[in-house]
Design a protein around this motif. Structure first.
Motif, PDB file in Angstrom:
ATOM      1  N   VAL A 109       0.840  -1.034  -0.040  1.00 21.17           N
ATOM      2  CA  VAL A 109      -0.045   0.140   0.057  1.00 21.17           C
ATOM      3  C   VAL A 109       0.968   1.385  -0.194  1.00 21.17           C
ATOM      4  O   VAL A 109       1.986   1.070   0.526  1.00 21.17           O
ATOM      5  CB  VAL A 109      -1.116   0.084   1.101  1.00 21.17           C
ATOM      6  N   ALA A 110       0.402   2.240  -0.551  1.00 24.77           N
ATOM      7  CA  ALA A 110       1.183   3.515  -0.647  1.00 24.77           C
ATOM      8  C   ALA A 110       0.213   4.728  -0.554  1.00 24.77           C
ATOM      9  O   ALA A 110      -0.763   4.745  -0.439  1.00 24.77           O
ATOM     10  CB  ALA A 110       1.628   3.620  -2.214  1.00 24.77           C
ATOM     11  N   VAL A 111       1.123   5.931   0.077  1.00 28.78           N
ATOM     12  CA  VAL A 111       0.673   7.096   0.297  1.00 28.78           C
ATOM     13  C   VAL A 111       1.406   8.156  -0.316  1.00 28.78           C
ATOM     14  O   VAL A 111       2.908   8.245  -0.328  1.00 28.78           O
ATOM     15  CB  VAL A 111       0.722   7.463   2.025  1.00 28.78           C
ATOM     16  N   GLU A 112       0.742   9.032  -1.191  1.00 25.63           N
ATOM     17  CA  GLU A 112       1.406   9.908  -2.089  1.00 25.63           C
ATOM     18  C   GLU A 112       0.453  11.096  -2.197  1.00 25.63           C
ATOM     19  O   GLU A 112      -0.674  10.921  -2.870  1.00 25.63           O
ATOM     20  CB  GLU A 112       1.871   9.260  -3.633  1.00 25.63           C
ATOM     21  N   ILE A 141      -5.124   3.294   7.384  1.00 23.67           N
ATOM     22  CA  ILE A 141      -4.268   2.289   6.798  1.00 23.67           C
ATOM     23  C   ILE A 141      -4.430   1.081   7.736  1.00 23.67           C
ATOM     24  O   ILE A 141      -4.615  -0.145   7.379  1.00 23.67           O
ATOM     25  CB  ILE A 141      -2.650   2.742   6.623  1.00 23.67           C
ATOM     26  N   VAL A 142      -4.221   1.165   9.069  1.00 28.40           N
ATOM     27  CA  VAL A 142      -4.292   0.244   9.912  1.00 28.40           C
ATOM     28  C   VAL A 142      -5.607  -0.741   9.786  1.00 28.40           C
ATOM     29  O   VAL A 142      -6.017  -1.756   9.880  1.00 28.40           O
ATOM     30  CB  VAL A 142      -4.065   0.500  11.468  1.00 28.40           C
ATOM     31  N   GLU A 143      -6.780   0.240   9.577  1.00 27.29           N
ATOM     32  CA  GLU A 143      -8.196  -0.121   9.595  1.00 27.29           C
ATOM     33  C   GLU A 143      -8.210  -1.049   8.229  1.00 27.29           C
ATOM     34  O   GLU A 143      -8.780  -2.013   8.362  1.00 27.29           O
ATOM     35  CB  GLU A 143      -9.164   0.990   9.625  1.00 27.29           C
ATOM     36  N   ASN A 144      -7.830  -0.470   7.145  1.00 28.42           N
ATOM     37  CA  ASN A 144      -8.137  -1.246   6.071  1.00 28.42           C
ATOM     38  C   ASN A 144      -6.861  -2.378   5.565  1.00 28.42           C
ATOM     39  O   ASN A 144      -7.325  -3.153   4.538  1.00 28.42           O
ATOM     40  CB  ASN A 144      -7.984  -0.096   4.811  1.00 28.42           C
ATOM     41  N   HIS A 145      -5.694  -2.212   5.936  1.00 30.31           N
ATOM     42  CA  HIS A 145      -4.840  -3.020   5.523  1.00 30.31           C
ATOM     43  C   HIS A 145      -4.062  -3.699   6.714  1.00 30.31           C
ATOM     44  O   HIS A 145      -3.073  -4.482   6.447  1.00 30.31           O
ATOM     45  CB  HIS A 145      -3.736  -2.361   4.685  1.00 30.31           C
ATOM     46  N   GLY A 146      -4.228  -3.241   7.966  1.00 28.74           N
ATOM     47  CA  GLY A 146      -3.621  -3.796   9.040  1.00 28.74           C
ATOM     48  C   GLY A 146      -2.262  -3.253   9.325  1.00 28.74           C
ATOM     49  O   GLY A 146      -1.856  -2.331   8.655  1.00 28.74           O
ATOM     50  N   LYS A 147      -1.428  -3.648  10.350  1.00 27.59           N
ATOM     51  CA  LYS A 147      -0.310  -3.152  10.737  1.00 27.59           C
ATOM     52  C   LYS A 147       0.900  -3.424   9.635  1.00 27.59           C
ATOM     53  O   LYS A 147       0.567  -4.799   8.892  1.00 27.59           O
ATOM     54  CB  LYS A 147       0.318  -3.504  11.946  1.00 27.59           C
ATOM     55  N   GLN A 148       1.795  -2.868   9.239  1.00 24.60           N
ATOM     56  CA  GLN A 148       2.995  -3.183   8.387  1.00 24.60           C
ATOM     57  C   GLN A 148       4.161  -3.743   8.628  1.00 24.60           C
ATOM     58  O   GLN A 148       4.626  -3.072   9.738  1.00 24.60           O
ATOM     59  CB  GLN A 148       2.991  -1.745   7.326  1.00 24.60           C
ATOM     60  N   ASP A 149       4.823  -4.828   8.101  1.00 27.76           N
ATOM     61  CA  ASP A 149       6.136  -5.138   8.334  1.00 27.76           C
ATOM     62  C   ASP A 149       7.131  -4.211   7.908  1.00 27.76           C
ATOM     63  O   ASP A 149       8.429  -4.321   8.543  1.00 27.76           O
ATOM     64  CB  ASP A 149       6.208  -6.606   7.926  1.00 27.76           C
ATOM     65  N   LEU A 150       7.091  -3.543   6.745  1.00 22.77           N
ATOM     66  CA  LEU A 150       8.115  -3.048   6.313  1.00 22.77           C
ATOM     67  C   LEU A 150       7.661  -1.535   5.831  1.00 22.77           C
ATOM     68  O   LEU A 150       6.732  -1.528   5.191  1.00 22.77           O
ATOM     69  CB  LEU A 150       8.705  -3.486   5.101  1.00 22.77           C
ATOM     70  N   ILE A 151       8.067  -0.554   6.431  1.00 22.01           N
ATOM     71  CA  ILE A 151       7.508   0.774   6.150  1.00 22.01           C
ATOM     72  C   ILE A 151       8.956   1.467   5.442  1.00 22.01           C
ATOM     73  O   ILE A 151       9.776   1.531   5.929  1.00 22.01           O
ATOM     74  CB  ILE A 151       7.105   1.400   7.090  1.00 22.01           C
TER      75      ILE A 151
END
Ligand code: TYD
Length: 391
Positions: A109-112, A141-151
């Motif tokens: 997922v990305a933010v731009e 992002i947490v709500e829609n995709h969960g927590k992220q392993d690599l940011i």
């Protein structure tokens, strides 16, 4: 306490290339000064430009246009996949997808905030939120995709004015043993090389590892590795995890020591830098004026944000530089911010009539000098980094 150490005068938005008279008459200017915070050791601009004036649907900077940056992002993507094997990846500031294109669409997922670029990566199939990074988008992002392993974030964290909120939001999205990796221009390199043109509106801060560590530690995060990079005139890739979740590697204390030895924790190093900046300005004006007096044709190569700072600070306009050549289609046919020097494509303007070329994109010296072998046989490139010189 914040101490102002450098004044680069009134400046325009560094990437705001102008296309008509209306834009010229409405051009936004601000006072570009730089401060050192003696408590946090953070170096930041004295005045911030409203983010949506810099990062919007007409943003022009394309990472993929340079071969150097394409292979840089391909290499880092492969290395991170191999070392961390992340299940989920978030990129903050994804530009034209040069990094995320190496990852699985369904796990990324990305933010731009620049809508024109968010569209490119959405069209490529990568879910991209057309938003600025802050607490609210982090929650989404947490709500829609969960927590992220690599940011991952390249040349974006230093753009964010409220760093506390930015890093806290990253901590909120990071999985418990996840890693946050970001890279930005190095303050140490800027001071060593006298490359004051790293300073412009988008670079709200120029990071030292010392300042970053102070900030992150107060949020429960730790820097566990630092890697030096040659891109963008000298950058650092900073590896972060939750305090206690990974061993701190020797590269961290190496960098902290180097910064301390270079005096980056004291105001005197910055005052000294400011004196060198003024000398650099005088030398560059003298050199270009001398060449012009002799009747030679001088252009600039690379319509960079960095050269916006140089040209406006040194008041270099079409009296000294005939035009700028640049491969970016969105910059061509426009006028450079502030000094209004025309920008044309290298095919159109980099021909046998050119005698000298100021290398605005000095950070791509190898790539450009290799590409322009024909010019190098006849003419000379000029750089102001690390001092005013012919290449
Ligand atoms: P960069 O140095 O990354 O810019 P900034 O200071 O804005 O961060 O940008 C390099 C600019 O130089 C970009 O506009 C593309 C241009 N360029 C060329 O015109 N030819 C080239 O061969 C290369 C590598 C870059």
């Amino acid at each position: 306490m914040k101490v102002k150490f450098l004044d680069l005068g009134m400046q325009p938005i560094a990437n705001n290339f102008l296309s008509d008279h209306d834009q010229i008459s409405r051009e936004y200017m601000y006072h570009l000064t730089v401060c050192f915070d003696s408590e946090t050791k953070l170096v930041s601009l004295g005045e911030f430009v409203p983010p949506d004036m810099m990062f919007n649907d007409s943003y022009v900077y394309h990472s993929s246009l340079s071969n150097t940056m394409k292979s840089h992002f391909s290499n880092v993507a492969q290395a991170l996949k191999k070392e961390f094997n992340p299940f989920s990846v978030l990129e903050i500031g994804s530009n034209d997808g040069v990094f995320i294109c190496h990852f699985d669409k369904h796990a990324t997922v990305a933010v731009e905030p620049c809508g024109n670029f968010a569209k490119i990566t959405n069209d490529m199939g990568y879910k991209t939120y057309d938003k600025f990074w802050n607490n609210q988008i982090a929650k989404e992002i947490v709500e829609n995709h969960g927590k992220q392993d690599l940011i991952y974030s390249a040349n974006c964290m230093c753009h964010i004015q409220n760093l506390n909120e930015a890093f806290q939001s990253i901590s909120n999205v990071l999985s418990d043993d996840g890693v946050f990796i970001f890279e930005d221009p190095s303050l140490l390199k800027m001071i060593e090389r006298g490359s004051y043109d790293q300073i412009y509106d988008e670079h709200a801060h120029i990071f030292s590892i010392t300042a970053i560590q102070n900030l992150l530690n107060s949020l429960g995060l730790a820097v566990f590795r630092v890697a030096k990079l040659s891109v963008h005139g000298g950058s650092n890739r900073i590896f972060v995890s939750r305090i206690g979740s990974r061993d701190i590697e020797p590269s961290v204390s190496d960098h902290l020591d180097r910064e301390n030895n270079a005096g980056l924790n004291e105001i005197s190093a910055y005052k000294n830098f400011a004196l060198r900046v003024e000398q650099s300005k005088n030398q560059l004006i003298d050199l270009l004026s001398e060449i012009k007096r002799k009747g030679y044709k001088v252009v600039s190569y690379g319509a960079t944000s960095k050269s916006t700072t140089v040209f406006n600070y040194c008041e270099i306009n079409t009296d000294l530089i005939d035009y700028i050549v640049d491969i970016t289609p969105n910059k061509q046919g426009r006028l450079s911010p502030g000094m209004h020097i025309p920008v044309v494509s290298p095919d159109e303007g980099f021909n046998d009539s050119v005698d000298y070329a100021f290398l605005g994109a000095w950070n791509f010296e190898n790539e450009i000098v290799n590409k322009e072998k024909r010019f190098v046989k006849r003419g000379r490139f000029i750089s102001h980094v690390p001092y005013v010189r012919f290449i």
